[in-house]
Write an enzyme that holds these catalytic residues in place. Structure first.
Site, PDB file in Angstrom:
ATOM      1  N   CYS A 112     -24.424  46.401   7.132  1.00  0.00           N
ATOM      2  CA  CYS A 112     -23.690  45.267   7.699  1.00  0.00           C
ATOM      3  C   CYS A 112     -23.104  44.580   6.484  1.00  0.00           C
ATOM      4  O   CYS A 112     -23.818  44.335   5.504  1.00  0.00           O
ATOM      5  CB  CYS A 112     -24.630  44.345   8.470  1.00  0.00           C
ATOM      6  SG  CYS A 112     -23.840  42.769   8.916  1.00  0.00           S
ATOM      7  N   THR A 120     -26.906  45.428  12.350  1.00  0.00           N
ATOM      8  CA  THR A 120     -27.084  44.505  13.477  1.00  0.00           C
ATOM      9  C   THR A 120     -27.737  45.231  14.654  1.00  0.00           C
ATOM     10  O   THR A 120     -27.725  46.458  14.743  1.00  0.00           O
ATOM     11  CB  THR A 120     -25.730  43.947  13.975  1.00  0.00           C
ATOM     12  OG1 THR A 120     -24.946  45.027  14.509  1.00  0.00           O
ATOM     13  CG2 THR A 120     -24.959  43.255  12.865  1.00  0.00           C
ATOM     14  N   THR A 125     -20.545  47.238  12.473  1.00  0.00           N
ATOM     15  CA  THR A 125     -20.761  47.177  13.927  1.00  0.00           C
ATOM     16  C   THR A 125     -19.495  47.543  14.684  1.00  0.00           C
ATOM     17  O   THR A 125     -19.535  48.243  15.703  1.00  0.00           O
ATOM     18  CB  THR A 125     -21.242  45.770  14.322  1.00  0.00           C
ATOM     19  OG1 THR A 125     -22.371  45.432  13.503  1.00  0.00           O
ATOM     20  CG2 THR A 125     -21.659  45.712  15.784  1.00  0.00           C
ATOM     21  N   ARG A 180     -18.484  41.562  18.439  1.00  0.00           N
ATOM     22  CA  ARG A 180     -18.808  42.979  18.632  1.00  0.00           C
ATOM     23  C   ARG A 180     -20.233  43.137  19.123  1.00  0.00           C
ATOM     24  O   ARG A 180     -20.535  43.921  20.030  1.00  0.00           O
ATOM     25  CB  ARG A 180     -18.663  43.747  17.312  1.00  0.00           C
ATOM     26  CG  ARG A 180     -17.250  44.008  16.884  1.00  0.00           C
ATOM     27  CD  ARG A 180     -16.540  42.781  16.348  1.00  0.00           C
ATOM     28  NE  ARG A 180     -17.170  42.160  15.202  1.00  0.00           N
ATOM     29  CZ  ARG A 180     -16.933  40.931  14.786  1.00  0.00           C
ATOM     30  NH1 ARG A 180     -16.118  40.125  15.438  1.00  0.00           N
ATOM     31  NH2 ARG A 180     -17.529  40.435  13.719  1.00  0.00           N
TER      32      ARG A 180
END
Lengths: 221, 221
Positions: free
Chosen positions: A183, A113, A75, A39
């Site tokens: 995350c 991220t 993400t 991703r």
């Protein structure tokens, strides 16, 4: 998506369920698919689009009988609209429930991220909820990415936890009064006792809501 | 079937996989279904037949694209023929792979549920492999069932681990030279370092073979 993050999420759903025997627990249909194209790489313009794979997984789970969808990867929520468009059952957004859990805490620091931060999915949802946010700078994001990669490779050392704490504390120094672990690898090393401010773990918030929806105690949004 | 046993199994498949990044890990389609009617009760003649539910789950996983099936519940393997008859993909038997891992160890003691022992699935497979077995007596089976219920309810105390060790050691005293943890709740508390003889964990053996089959390193039997 990260293999351990899925297992961590499932364990937290089980722990969040009030059960006296096996049969009281929620059924979970799980597509544990670490083969989804990266991703992060796709969002930074350097990799295969994971959207079609994610949409196909969602359709497969709907066909298998799922009543609602959750995805313990922040993400990947950059592709939430494409996933939702592929199915008629709701996708309960990890971003929305995590932001909801941040109300009345003051400004929050977002650890996520590089790709997730660049899409601004957390920034937009926080702005809509009138919550100020504090973001890691370029060097801090690079350090976060090194730590997330290490965690995905199985690293769980105190050293990694303390470096993660340092990135969190850098946000506190800039005014954050709470930290979002945005995350699902982050809560595998960072726990609230390492911080002087509340830690809002996206994994934990989503697991609690998942257990509550499955037991009928919480409506689907 | 036991909720934590499924998560423990998935974590062990991930740990048994050589991977440098997410994409190297095996995809697992998981029907985590604690609502399957109680296997133990059905085998003792006092509950709904779980066979149709298990067969339907197998068909669902096949329809979702699974290439082979594994079921991290020993007792449910009493229904293996009914499951296998419902699908065209192979069910890799936890009983068979665990018995395979017991060769050349001498007589083995089998710790399993009352229902599992009454169906003699382990005894038959061990006899076919020419491996002698030692079985818990009625009092030891009752103690095992109390411990397994406690583990399913989330208990992980040292006291439970030591009581499980006592049941294992009772088999060693009767001549066992290895112990099969033939219920996937047992390895959640009993580890080899607590014993003076090898512990063959059915969860660990199945997880290693699952990872090897998924990576192409091991043929499906």
């Amino acid at each position: 998506m990260g293999p351990d993050a899925t297992v961590d999420f499932m364990a937290k759903v089980i722990a969040a369920t009030s059960a006296e025997n096996d049969q009281d627990h929620a059924r979970m249909l799980v597509d544990h698919n670490p083969k989804v194209p990266n991703r992060q790489a796709a969002l930074l313009g350097d990799g295969e689009d994971p959207g079609p794979a994610l949409a196909a997984m969602a359709r497969g789970l709907q066909d298998a009988g799922a009543g609602f969808l959750v995805m313990p990867c922040n993400t990947a929520h950059a592709f939430a609209d494409e996933i939702q468009a592929a199915v008629s059952i709701p996708l309960v957004s990890i971003i929305d429930v995590t932001v909801d859990a941040c109300r009345d805490k003051g400004a929050v620091g977002v650890l996520a991220t590089d790709g997730c931060l660049q899409t601004a999915i957390y920034q937009d949802a926080l702005a809509q909820a009138d919550i100020d946010c504090v973001l890691p700078n370029t060097g801090e994001i690079q350090e976060l990415m090194r730590l997330i990669s290490a965690i995905k490779a199985g690293e769980r050392s105190e050293a990694v936890a303390l470096r993660m704490r340092d990135v969190a504390n850098a946000q506190v120094a800039k005014g954050a009064r709470a930290i979002i672990a945005g995350c699902t690898e982050i809560p595998l090393v960072l726990t609230e006792d390492l911080l002087d401010v509340p830690l809002v773990s996206s994994t934990d918030v989503l697991a609690e809501i998942t257990a509550a929806i499955a037991s009928g105690a919480h409506p689907i949004q």
